[in-house]
Design an enzyme around this catalytic site. Structure first.
Site, PDB file in Angstrom:
ATOM      1  N   SER A  80     -35.504 -33.557  13.032  1.00 43.22           N
ATOM      2  CA  SER A  80     -36.280 -33.622  14.276  1.00 43.22           C
ATOM      3  C   SER A  80     -35.354 -33.421  15.478  1.00 43.22           C
ATOM      4  O   SER A  80     -34.746 -32.361  15.622  1.00 43.22           O
ATOM      5  CB  SER A  80     -37.056 -34.945  14.346  1.00 43.22           C
ATOM      6  OG  SER A  80     -37.955 -34.946  15.430  1.00 43.22           O
ATOM      7  N   HIS A 189     -44.767 -34.757  15.357  1.00 45.38           N
ATOM      8  CA  HIS A 189     -44.845 -33.764  14.265  1.00 45.38           C
ATOM      9  C   HIS A 189     -46.228 -33.702  13.612  1.00 45.38           C
ATOM     10  O   HIS A 189     -46.347 -33.659  12.386  1.00 45.38           O
ATOM     11  CB  HIS A 189     -43.747 -34.031  13.228  1.00 45.38           C
ATOM     12  CG  HIS A 189     -42.377 -33.963  13.813  1.00 45.38           C
ATOM     13  ND1 HIS A 189     -41.844 -32.788  14.294  1.00 45.38           N
ATOM     14  CD2 HIS A 189     -41.444 -34.926  14.034  1.00 45.38           C
ATOM     15  CE1 HIS A 189     -40.630 -33.041  14.774  1.00 45.38           C
ATOM     16  NE2 HIS A 189     -40.378 -34.323  14.643  1.00 45.38           N
TER      17      HIS A 189
END
Length: 300
Positions: A80, A189
């Site tokens: 991430s 996400h």
């Protein structure tokens, strides 16, 4: 989620290159990011628009120190936010630019979903296909989907609060060992992040970029990005797409990687890599005491 008050302080105290990195971060943002890392307060450090540049700064300070000691990666990857640190290490864009972009990224992600209406949870002991089924059966018109495919029997789901709760119960019914709610400020996400993705895209596309020195294996598709345009596209798509961490590590292994160094605060990725690539050598580097173990990797 690896941020903690005090991170980076010992590195900055011990090594001028790390001290200089934090000074560069403070200048780039026009405020004392170093002070927030070293001394808190914790509630400010936990705000995602602060957390993201703070972790990036600690990770970059650590990776610059390793590079100065001749420890250069053959590939880079990040989970991430960590993919920004990976791009800085690979030279795709400047550290100062990355800090400003991830501050915006944190703000956009926070503002995409009103506080309290989204959630994330870790589903433990259930395979990814079964987790996907739990999400589909629990959605009822709301958003809930896999957000982090972490490997080792860990899949994080994200979406609207009620749908995540329903999916967690469905996952338990399908055999999950545990479902753990995560203390996050937004559901990262997943499709609820599309507004943040649209806001972030022009910021990233405006940066001065260079083709990376080493390939970056991207979260979005576990493919090595060898040119600047592909690396930036992957960072944009990443905002609302799942982090395919298990696939990233398997791709690195297939490319011949046998040694991994987790750079920055925390050891979460060390644990995940050990579960996915069991015969690899994995060490973490976030403080001066870790340096010997990393330097020893290069010795016969």
């Amino acid at each position: 989620g690896s941020q903690r008050v005090g991170m980076g302080r010992a590195l900055a105290a011990a090594f001028p290159i790390c001290r200089d990195t934090f000074a560069e971060a403070d200048a780039a943002l026009g405020e004392s990011l170093s002070g927030l890392c070293f001394d808190g307060p914790e509630d400010r450090l936990m705000l995602t628009e602060n957390t993201q540049p703070a972790i990036l700064a600690v990770s970059t300070a650590a990776s610059r120190l390793l590079a100065s000691r001749g420890i250069i990666p053959a590939f880079v990857a990040g989970h991430s936010l960590g993919e920004y640190s990976a791009n800085v290490a690979a030279g795709t864009f400047a550290f100062g630019d990355a800090l400003r972009v991830v501050r915006g990224r944190g703000r956009y992600m926070q503002e995409a979903v009103p506080v309290g209406t989204g959630a994330m949870a870790a589903v433990l002991g259930l395979d990814a296909d079964a987790v996907a089924r739990a999400c589909e059966e629990a959605a009822q018109g709301d958003v809930v989907s896999a957000a982090n495919l972490n490997g080792g029997g860990q899949v994080v789901i994200a979406g609207s609060r009620a749908a995540v709760a329903r999916a967690g119960e469905r996952a338990k019914a399908l055999g999950a060992k545990r479902v753990v709610a995560l203390p996050v400020s937004a559901p990262f996400h997943c499709a609820l992040m599309k507004p943040a993705e649209r806001r972030l895209a022009p910021d990233l596309r405006a940066l001065e970029v260079h083709d990376p020195h080493v390939p970056i294996v991207a979260n979005v598709d576990a493919e090595p990005k060898r040119d600047a345009a592909s690396a930036v596209d992957a960072l944009i798509a990443q905002v609302s797409a799942p982090v395919r961490w298990e696939a990233v590590v398997r791709r690195l292994a297939s490319e011949g990687v046998t040694t991994y160094v987790e750079v920055g605060p925390g050891t979460v990725l060390t644990g995940l890599v050990q579960k996915i690539h069991r015969d690899a050598t994995v060490v973490s580097f976030g403080s001066p005491g870790d340096l010997g173990a990393v330097e020893a990797l290069g010795r016969p």
